[in-house]
Each structure stands twice: as structure tokens, then as C-alpha cells.
Design an enzyme around this catalytic site. Structure first.
Site, PDB file in Angstrom:
ATOM      1  N   CYS A 212       0.970  -1.094  -0.165  1.00  0.00           N
ATOM      2  CA  CYS A 212      -0.141   0.219  -0.241  1.00  0.00           C
ATOM      3  C   CYS A 212       0.735   1.491   0.064  1.00  0.00           C
ATOM      4  O   CYS A 212       0.927   2.304  -0.862  1.00  0.00           O
ATOM      5  CB  CYS A 212      -1.274  -0.036   1.138  1.00  0.00           C
ATOM      6  SG  CYS A 212      -0.670  -0.348   2.642  1.00  0.00           S
TER       7      CYS A 212
ATOM      8  N   HIS B 237      -2.480   5.755   6.326  1.00  0.00           N
ATOM      9  CA  HIS B 237      -1.054   5.999   6.421  1.00  0.00           C
ATOM     10  C   HIS B 237      -0.819   6.698   6.609  1.00  0.00           C
ATOM     11  O   HIS B 237      -1.614   7.384   5.651  1.00  0.00           O
ATOM     12  CB  HIS B 237       0.182   5.051   5.369  1.00  0.00           C
ATOM     13  CG  HIS B 237       0.024   3.250   5.567  1.00  0.00           C
ATOM     14  ND1 HIS B 237      -0.274   2.921   7.106  1.00  0.00           N
ATOM     15  CD2 HIS B 237       0.051   2.832   4.945  1.00  0.00           C
ATOM     16  CE1 HIS B 237       0.133   1.554   7.183  1.00  0.00           C
ATOM     17  NE2 HIS B 237      -0.135   0.848   5.647  1.00  0.00           N
TER      18      HIS B 237
END
Lengths: 341, 341
Positions: B141, B220
Site C-alpha cells: 500500500c 497511513h
């Protein structure tokens, strides 16, 4: 005769500085001020600090709660050789006229602009310039931390440019009204104000910083990248320099120190008051040099790292000690700032 | 005839890819595998995905719980034109021999090393190289997010060097055994693996990254610094480039999008499945150029940003579509990847 210190604002920073002053043998607390009669006001009385009311017409509120008040802020100023202003950011600037009018020396905290005193202080960098000064600003916890490690590295190896990311705690442990609780919140001013603030202490440094807030209460964290001037620098050199720097301590994953949580646990185990970490912990493993760029990680105890700086500033401004190293050593010895591990 | 897709591992990534495959009109799910009969196994059956047991001698455990199992992993492989391996990091490498022996094409996730497939994929960067390939790794990711924004910037303005700090979520919302809960935890490998991982997709880029974990579950966050080659680049140029880049979306503080929390709220309001944010949100205000260095902040929905990349990888590897842009557009249209604001 001891230097008489008044603390205006007995909150997160003020109560720590009052306790630290009390541990020194060349200064004493003549009083602390609060705006309301809360648990911290009670603590002041319990510790034997004369209590003053920062807002004159609120004195009765204290007395209604059975708290003895010696007087108002003007009375505290009259008693003091120097005031350490620990009021919330921006309030110090408003108070500065009062201090100047009364002819009392004053220390402000990092929540104020540099202009409040036209002089921003860090013990290692510019103690001598603070000698005898009337007005001084001790920079914020993050700026203090950056100065503590950047200055010795700059001095010994030269710095072309610093790029650093500040990962900030959302609030202090006592602040139950802060956040984020489950998010990462960027400071949208890019670069952030921390770089320019370092330059108020170390003017000839090129530094850009960015900042985010995260859901933790116990420490800030810095991820630092430095382009070094001296191309032969080795990680061992940096380790040695930081080991020799006061108020910087090296920690290692080898001892299980893998996050800010274990640093605070060290402080608790060491019986530090309020688990304070006055020094800046730097992770040994994170000190890496790649293509002449130095990387390291450091943590910052936001509530306490500026406390020894305030003590040194008092000592310099009131001419108790001319030699920076002697003041730093004296402050740290009286605080019992001993290695935690 | 539709391409037959088997999903090995129906967890965080696997269940999303299965749903995304089901929304495309040129591929279909022939089965998904699980190692234990948990709530996700039940979900697979509820969605009508044939369920396979990844570990042959556990089939009875599923049947004991009343879950129909079609067979084991080998049976799933027999049914599939391509397997998307969504097993935990490191397990994919072990499975790769099985896939190769069976002559089935396979996609691995970013938890595996580049060597698992000797080819690391991002739709924008190297779709054409994946065309007809037997083995491909879709990067993690964080790496996907970095590739999405760095590649178009590099292409249009040139990049001398990237320095980025990854501020990673501690765990996904479903992971109740992760941390930290109140700490900042650095990744002690400095620079972190994310930089080299970007280079498996964009080989001719100079990039160093550092990484920390923080107490949040939802996204994130990257603080990115880029030394640009083109010295005349303006922030408006970067904004335009990123606006034109698929799977990148600009967000602004003006709309009250001040942290990752509001991005997830946008996805919830947009009725995105599982509040997934397949695209990379970049804060417009954070796009700043200072002394030829570009700064920006981006967020990364760790559970879902790689999902469209997996769909494109299936399409390229099984020769369903030669043109990258057409595949990207088809994937995104079928996912209903529409602007959230």
C-alpha cells in the site's frame, strides 16, 4: 543571597520549573500565580509555594475555597528578582509590558514569538549572550530538542541542510480535551514553524521541517535528515559527539527501548518526578549515514525538556553564574538528572 | 469467456479483491480459500464465492461448522486461470512453487519480496511489462501510494532526490492485537525498506524513506520532500499534474478535510464499500515549493489502495487488455471510483 523567582502560571511547565528552582541552592521560589483555584493551586500550597492570584478580582474565589492567597500578580512581581512567565501562548506577550514597567527581569516560554524578548535561548548555544539580560525567551520543547542535537553536530561536522519531520503528540496526559483520537493530522503550514524557530537560536543553519499530530500523549518524535559538510563523518563520530553532549542520551533497541513508551517507563523506573525526561533520547541504531546524509530519530518529552533550560536562563540573566558549562552541570546535578539506563 | 480468478487468502486484501473482481465484466471469481472457518469464511459463502480450504486436513473443521467447502487449494488452482495470492507476508513465496508446478498464473502482494515474481507492478508505471506475464507482485500500500504520485512528477518535472517520512497506522480496524496504543514506534531500519521497494517499480529514482508506527487504525500518512530537476516548477503545475493522474485525488482544508479522519468520513458518506479509499488523497495546501524542493502530504488507505492495481494486473497478465489507460478506466468505472467530494 538567593535569587528570588516568581512563577506566573502554575500549569504543565510552571509547576515543573517551580519544583526545579526549589532544588537549586542559589535561587528560591517567592511565589507562584494561578488564575483559578484548581488542583494545581492546591498543589502549590501543599508544596509551600506562596500563592498569588493572577487576576485581581478573582482573589475571593480562592479564599472561598479555603486557599490562602498572598496577593495578586503585581504583588508577586514586587517580591521577585525575575519572573518566569509560564502562561498559555500569547499571554506572555501581553504580560511583558507589566514586567517591563515594574523593572523585573522576565523569562517567556516557546509559545511566545521571538519578538517578545528579541532573544531566544538554549543553554548549549547562547548562554553567554543571556548573561545579565532582562528579557529572554526559552524556546519550545521541539525547538529545544532540535537545538540540543543539531548544534553540536553543526559545530563539529558542519551542516548544509536539515530536513526533519516532527511527529507530535496530540495532547499532554492531563489534557482530556485534545486529539486526534484516531487520525493523523498534518500541520498545513508547510514547511512548519519549527525550522524558523530553530533559526532564532542558531541563525546560520538551513532547516526545513514538516509536522503532524498523532494520537499519543507521552512524547513527540523527530525523524531527522542532515546533509553534512564534513564528508568523512562516520556514525561512530556522531554517537561520540552526542554521548558527550549534555541533556542528550543515547538509547538502544538492544535494551528493548523500541518506542517512546519504553522511554517513559525508564523515567518511571528511575523515580523521576512526574516521569519527566529532561534530556533528549536519540536511538543509536537510527544514526545512519548514507551518501553523506545523516539520519537519526529522537524523542522529546514535551512537558519537561525545557525545564533545565529555564533554570540556566535564570542563572545567566541574574548573573549567578557566568560559565555555561558550570550552570548546566549545577542544574542537572540538583535535578538529579542521572542516566536512566 | 471471462477470466477465472481464484483468491488464495480471503482476509483484508483478499476479500476486497474478490468483491472488485466480481464488479468487472471480463473476469469472475471461481473460488476463494481460507485456512479456518471464521466470519470471513461465512462472508465468502454469503457472497456466493465457492469456498476452498487452504489446508487440506482442515476441511472437516469447515464442514463441522456447516460451511460447504468445494475442495482444497489444489482444487482451487485447477479451477483458476490466475491466482491472486493474498496470504500473509512470506506465505506467498512458499506457495509460488505450487503455482508454478500447476502452471497457473499468480499475483503476489507487497508483503513478499520482489524476487517472488522478479517483477513488481504499478498500473501507471509498468502495465505494459505485465502483459502476458505469469508471475507479478503488486507492491504494498505504501509503495503503491509513493509510485502513484512520484511517477507523474518524475515524468513531468524530473526528480533529483526524494526524502519521505512514512507515518504508519499501528494496525487495521479489525486487528485488535496490534499497537502501539500510546506511543510512537520507529522502524529502526534507517532508511526504511519503502525507498528500495519503490525502486523495484521505478528503478531510476533516488529515494530515501524513514518510517514510524503511531496509534491510529484508519490510514497511513506520508510527508514527502522532493528535489526537483525542473527549477521553474510551480505548485500550480504539480496540482494540475496530480489532478490529471488517475487514482490520486486532491483534498483541501477549505472543505474541512484536516486529517485522515475526515477522508474516511468522505468515503463513508460516499457509501464506498467498507469505507475504502482506493485513490491517494493529497492535501492541496501542503503542495509547497521552497528553494526548488517540493513538499506535499498524502494519506494512504492501507486496506484498499492496492485493490485496483490487482484488477489491472489480472487484466494485463491474462491479456484481457493491452492498453493501460483503458484497463485503469475500466477498473475504476466498475468499482465506481468516483470523486468523493
Amino acid at each position: 543571597m538567593n535569587c528570588k523567582v516568581g512563577i506566573n502560571g502554575f500549569g504543565t511547565i510552571g509547576k515543573r520549573i517551580a519544583d526545579a528552582v526549589s532544588l537549586q541552592n542559589d535561587m528560591e521560589i517567592v511565589g507562584v500565580s494561578k488564575t483559578s483555584p484548581n488542583y494545581e493551586s492546591k498543589l502549590a500550597l501543599d508544596r509551600g509555594y506562596p500563592l498569588y492570584c493572577a487576576i485581581p478580582d478573582r482573589i475571593s474565589e480562592f479564599r472561598d475555597k479555603g486557599m490562602d492567597v498572598e496577593g495578586d500578580l503585581n504583588d508577586l512581581i514586587d517580591e521577585s528578582d525575575i519572573i518566569v512567565d509560564c502562561t498559555p501562548g500569547g499571554v506572555g506577550a501581553k504580560n511583558s509590558e507589566l514586567y517591563k514597567k515594574a523593572g523585573v527581569k522576565a523569562i517567556y516560554q516557546g509559545g511566545e514569538d521571538h519578538q517578545v524578548a528579541d532573544f531566544s535561548f538554549n543553554s548549549l548555544v547562547n548562554y553567554e549572550e543571556a548573561y545579565g539580560r532582562d528579557q529572554t525567551r526559552v524556546v519550545s520543547c521541539n525547538t529545544t530538542a532540535l537545538c540540543r542535537t543539531l548544534y553540536p553536530i553543526k559545530k563539529q561536522y558542519g551542516i548544509n541542510k536539515v530536513r526533519a519531520t516532527m511527529i507530535r503528540r496530540g495532547g499532554d496526559p492531563k489534557q482530556d480535551n485534545r486529539g486526534p483520537i484516531n487520525a493523523i493530522k498534518p500541520k498545513m503550514k508547510v514547511p512548519s514553524h519549527h525550522g524558523p524557530d530553530v533559526m532564532t537560536v542558531i541563525p546560520d543553519i538551513e532547516i526545513d521541517t514538516t509536522a503532524v499530530k498523532v494520537p499519543t500523549t507521552i512524547m513527540h518524535f523527530h525523524s531527522i535528515n542532515i546533509e553534512l559538510k564534513n564528508k568523512n563523518t562516520k556514525p561512530e563520530d556522531i554517537i561520540k559527539t552526542l554521548e558527550e553532549t549534555p541533556r542528550v542520551t543515547l538509547v538502544t533497541e538492544e535494551h528493548g527501548i523500541e518506542s517512546t513508551a519504553q522511554i517513559i517507563e525508564l523515567a518511571r523506573d528511575a523515580n523521576r518526578p512526574r516521569n519527566d525526561v529532561w534530556e533528549i533520547p536519540v536511538w543509536k541504531e537510527s544514526i545512519v549515514i548514507k551518501n553523506n546524509e545523516l539520519y537519526y530519530f529522537q524523542a522529546v518529552h514535551q512537558e519537561s525538556d525545557v525545564v533545565p533550560e529555564n533554570i540556566d536562563a535564570i542563572r545567566a540573566m541574574t548573573k549567578l553564574e557566568k560559565n555555561p558549562t558550570k550552570s548546566i552541570q549545577k542544574t542537572d546535578k540538583n535535578l538529579q538528572l542521572n542516566p536512566m539506563i
